[in-house]
Design a protein around this motif. Structure first.
Motif, mmCIF file in Angstrom:
data_model
loop_
_atom_site.group_PDB
_atom_site.id
_atom_site.type_symbol
_atom_site.label_atom_id
_atom_site.label_comp_id
_atom_site.label_asym_id
_atom_site.label_seq_id
_atom_site.Cartn_x
_atom_site.Cartn_y
_atom_site.Cartn_z
ATOM 1 N N SER A 33 0.848 -1.181 0.000
ATOM 2 C CA SER A 33 0.000 0.000 0.000
ATOM 3 C C SER A 33 0.888 1.236 0.000
ATOM 4 O O SER A 33 2.078 1.153 0.262
ATOM 5 C CB SER A 33 -0.943 0.018 1.205
ATOM 6 N N GLY A 34 0.297 2.371 -0.293
ATOM 7 C CA GLY A 34 1.019 3.628 -0.237
ATOM 8 C C GLY A 34 1.410 4.207 -1.580
ATOM 9 O O GLY A 34 1.968 5.312 -1.644
ATOM 10 N N GLY A 35 1.138 3.490 -2.649
ATOM 11 C CA GLY A 35 1.464 4.002 -3.968
ATOM 12 C C GLY A 35 0.548 5.154 -4.347
ATOM 13 O O GLY A 35 -0.474 5.398 -3.714
ATOM 14 N N GLY A 36 0.934 5.855 -5.394
ATOM 15 C CA GLY A 36 0.135 6.971 -5.853
ATOM 16 C C GLY A 36 0.889 7.850 -6.814
ATOM 17 O O GLY A 36 1.918 7.462 -7.361
ATOM 18 N N LEU A 37 0.371 9.043 -7.011
ATOM 19 C CA LEU A 37 0.966 10.023 -7.908
ATOM 20 C C LEU A 37 1.677 11.092 -7.097
ATOM 21 O O LEU A 37 1.107 11.648 -6.153
ATOM 22 C CB LEU A 37 -0.118 10.655 -8.783
ATOM 23 N N VAL A 38 2.913 11.380 -7.470
ATOM 24 C CA VAL A 38 3.696 12.383 -6.765
ATOM 25 C C VAL A 38 4.535 13.168 -7.760
ATOM 26 O O VAL A 38 4.927 12.649 -8.807
ATOM 27 C CB VAL A 38 4.589 11.715 -5.689
ATOM 28 N N GLN A 39 4.802 14.411 -7.436
ATOM 29 C CA GLN A 39 5.618 15.261 -8.292
ATOM 30 C C GLN A 39 7.096 14.934 -8.118
ATOM 31 O O GLN A 39 7.529 14.523 -7.046
ATOM 32 C CB GLN A 39 5.367 16.731 -7.961
ATOM 33 N N ALA A 40 7.865 15.100 -9.173
ATOM 34 C CA ALA A 40 9.304 14.872 -9.103
ATOM 35 C C ALA A 40 9.908 15.685 -7.967
ATOM 36 O O ALA A 40 9.581 16.859 -7.787
ATOM 37 C CB ALA A 40 9.963 15.233 -10.428
ATOM 38 N N GLY A 41 10.797 15.045 -7.214
ATOM 39 C CA GLY A 41 11.402 15.687 -6.063
ATOM 40 C C GLY A 41 10.652 15.444 -4.776
ATOM 41 O O GLY A 41 11.165 15.742 -3.691
ATOM 42 N N GLY A 42 9.463 14.896 -4.882
ATOM 43 C CA GLY A 42 8.649 14.624 -3.720
ATOM 44 C C GLY A 42 8.973 13.297 -3.073
ATOM 45 O O GLY A 42 9.919 12.609 -3.453
ATOM 46 N N SER A 43 8.157 12.939 -2.085
ATOM 47 C CA SER A 43 8.390 11.722 -1.311
ATOM 48 C C SER A 43 7.138 10.871 -1.242
ATOM 49 O O SER A 43 6.013 11.367 -1.383
ATOM 50 C CB SER A 43 8.841 12.064 0.112
ATOM 51 N N LEU A 44 7.357 9.597 -1.003
ATOM 52 C CA LEU A 44 6.264 8.648 -0.881
ATOM 53 C C LEU A 44 6.747 7.501 -0.006
ATOM 54 O O LEU A 44 7.920 7.124 -0.073
ATOM 55 C CB LEU A 44 5.861 8.138 -2.256
ATOM 56 N N LEU A 63 9.130 1.241 2.633
ATOM 57 C CA LEU A 63 10.087 1.803 1.703
ATOM 58 C C LEU A 63 9.824 3.299 1.625
ATOM 59 O O LEU A 63 8.828 3.729 1.043
ATOM 60 C CB LEU A 63 9.971 1.173 0.313
ATOM 61 N N GLN A 64 10.703 4.072 2.250
ATOM 62 C CA GLN A 64 10.606 5.517 2.196
ATOM 63 C C GLN A 64 11.343 5.994 0.955
ATOM 64 O O GLN A 64 12.540 5.750 0.814
ATOM 65 C CB GLN A 64 11.211 6.151 3.445
ATOM 66 N N MET A 65 10.637 6.664 0.073
ATOM 67 C CA MET A 65 11.202 7.106 -1.182
ATOM 68 C C MET A 65 11.230 8.632 -1.206
ATOM 69 O O MET A 65 10.182 9.277 -1.157
ATOM 70 C CB MET A 65 10.395 6.575 -2.366
ATOM 71 N N ASN A 66 12.426 9.185 -1.269
ATOM 72 C CA ASN A 66 12.615 10.623 -1.319
ATOM 73 C C ASN A 66 13.264 11.017 -2.638
ATOM 74 O O ASN A 66 13.836 10.191 -3.338
ATOM 75 C CB ASN A 66 13.487 11.097 -0.154
ATOM 76 N N ASP A 125 11.512 6.630 -11.634
ATOM 77 C CA ASP A 125 11.089 5.760 -10.542
ATOM 78 C C ASP A 125 9.677 5.230 -10.761
ATOM 79 O O ASP A 125 9.218 4.373 -10.009
ATOM 80 C CB ASP A 125 11.150 6.494 -9.204
ATOM 81 N N THR A 126 8.995 5.749 -11.754
ATOM 82 C CA THR A 126 7.638 5.308 -12.051
ATOM 83 C C THR A 126 7.625 3.828 -12.394
ATOM 84 O O THR A 126 8.345 3.376 -13.282
ATOM 85 C CB THR A 126 7.051 6.112 -13.219
ATOM 86 N N ALA A 127 6.820 3.071 -11.674
ATOM 87 C CA ALA A 127 6.755 1.629 -11.865
ATOM 88 C C ALA A 127 5.718 1.045 -10.922
ATOM 89 O O ALA A 127 5.209 1.731 -10.036
ATOM 90 C CB ALA A 127 8.117 0.984 -11.603
ATOM 91 N N VAL A 128 5.434 -0.223 -11.120
ATOM 92 C CA VAL A 128 4.669 -0.970 -10.136
ATOM 93 C C VAL A 128 5.671 -1.533 -9.145
ATOM 94 O O VAL A 128 6.625 -2.211 -9.537
ATOM 95 C CB VAL A 128 3.851 -2.104 -10.775
ATOM 96 N N GLN A 140 1.068 0.821 -7.648
ATOM 97 C CA GLN A 140 1.558 1.727 -8.678
ATOM 98 C C GLN A 140 2.127 2.997 -8.075
ATOM 99 O O GLN A 140 1.500 3.637 -7.232
ATOM 100 C CB GLN A 140 0.426 2.090 -9.645
ATOM 101 N N VAL A 141 3.318 3.364 -8.537
ATOM 102 C CA VAL A 141 3.947 4.631 -8.179
ATOM 103 C C VAL A 141 4.186 5.401 -9.463
ATOM 104 O O VAL A 141 4.848 4.902 -10.381
ATOM 105 C CB VAL A 141 5.278 4.427 -7.435
ATOM 106 N N THR A 142 3.649 6.595 -9.540
ATOM 107 C CA THR A 142 3.817 7.435 -10.716
ATOM 108 C C THR A 142 4.411 8.772 -10.301
ATOM 109 O O THR A 142 3.863 9.454 -9.438
ATOM 110 C CB THR A 142 2.479 7.669 -11.427
ATOM 111 N N VAL A 143 5.532 9.122 -10.909
ATOM 112 C CA VAL A 143 6.223 10.368 -10.606
ATOM 113 C C VAL A 143 6.122 11.277 -11.820
ATOM 114 O O VAL A 143 6.609 10.943 -12.902
ATOM 115 C CB VAL A 143 7.691 10.131 -10.244
ATOM 116 N N SER A 144 5.497 12.407 -11.644
ATOM 117 C CA SER A 144 5.326 13.356 -12.730
ATOM 118 C C SER A 144 6.447 14.382 -12.720
ATOM 119 O O SER A 144 7.022 14.697 -11.679
ATOM 120 C CB SER A 144 3.975 14.062 -12.615
ATOM 121 N N SER A 145 6.749 14.921 -13.896
ATOM 122 C CA SER A 145 7.792 15.930 -14.013
ATOM 123 C C SER A 145 7.220 17.327 -14.030
ATOM 124 O O SER A 145 7.915 18.300 -13.816
ATOM 125 C CB SER A 145 8.625 15.679 -15.266
#
Length: 120
Positions: A7-18, A81-84, A90-93, A115-120
Motif C-alpha cells: 500500500s502507499g502508492g500513488g501520484l507524486v511530483q518529481a522531487g517529492g516523497s512517498l 520503503l521511504q522514497m525521497n 522511478d515510475t513503476a509498479v 503503482q507509483v507514478t512520478v510526474s515531471s
C-alpha cells in the motif's frame, strides 16, 4: 503460507516523497529477508532494496542509494520503503517480496504490487 499486501502508492511530483508499506501475514516466522522490487512498462522486474529480519543488514540498488530507505517493524510484520527525491524514472509498479533464505536465494512470496507514478 505467507501473504503480502502493498500500500502507499500513488501520484507524486518529481522531487517529492512517498512511503510504501508491506504487511505480511500467515507464516511470517519463516521469513528471513524481505525486499522491494519494481517493474516499469516494457522493462523487467528489478531489485530495489532488501532488509534482513533478524540482524541489521540492508541492500539497495545503485539507482536508489541515498534516496530510498527500507525499514521494518517486526512486531507488526511490516516493511516500509521511504522514497525521497523521486524521479520520473522511478515510475513503476512496486512489489513487496519475502524469502526464507538470504542474499542469492529466490524470493518465495510476492505481493500484488502498488503503482507509483512520478510526474515531471
Amino acid at each position: 503460507q505467507v501473504q503480502l499486501v502493498e500500500s502507499g502508492g500513488g501520484l507524486v511530483q518529481a522531487g517529492g516523497s512517498l512511503r510504501l508499506s508491506c504487511a505480511a501475514s500467515g507464516r511470517t516466522f519463516s521469513i528471513n529477508d524481505m525486499g522491494w522490487f519494481r517493474q516499469a512498462p516494457g522493462n523487467e522486474r528489478e531489485f530495489v532494496a532488501s532488509i534482513r529480519q533478524s540482524v541489521t543488514g540492508t541492500r539497495y540498488a545503485e539507482s536508489v542509494k541515498g534516496r530510498f530507505t527500507i525499514s521494518r517493524e517486526n512486531a507488526k510484520n511490516t516493511v516500509y520503503l521511504q522514497m525521497n527525491s523521486l524521479k520520473p524514472e522511478d515510475t513503476a509498479v512496486y512489489y513487496c517480496a519475502a524469502r526464507r533464505g538470504y542474499s542469492g536465494s529466490a524470493y518465495d512470496y510476492w505481493g500484488q504490487g502498488t503503482q507509483v507514478t512520478v510526474s515531471s
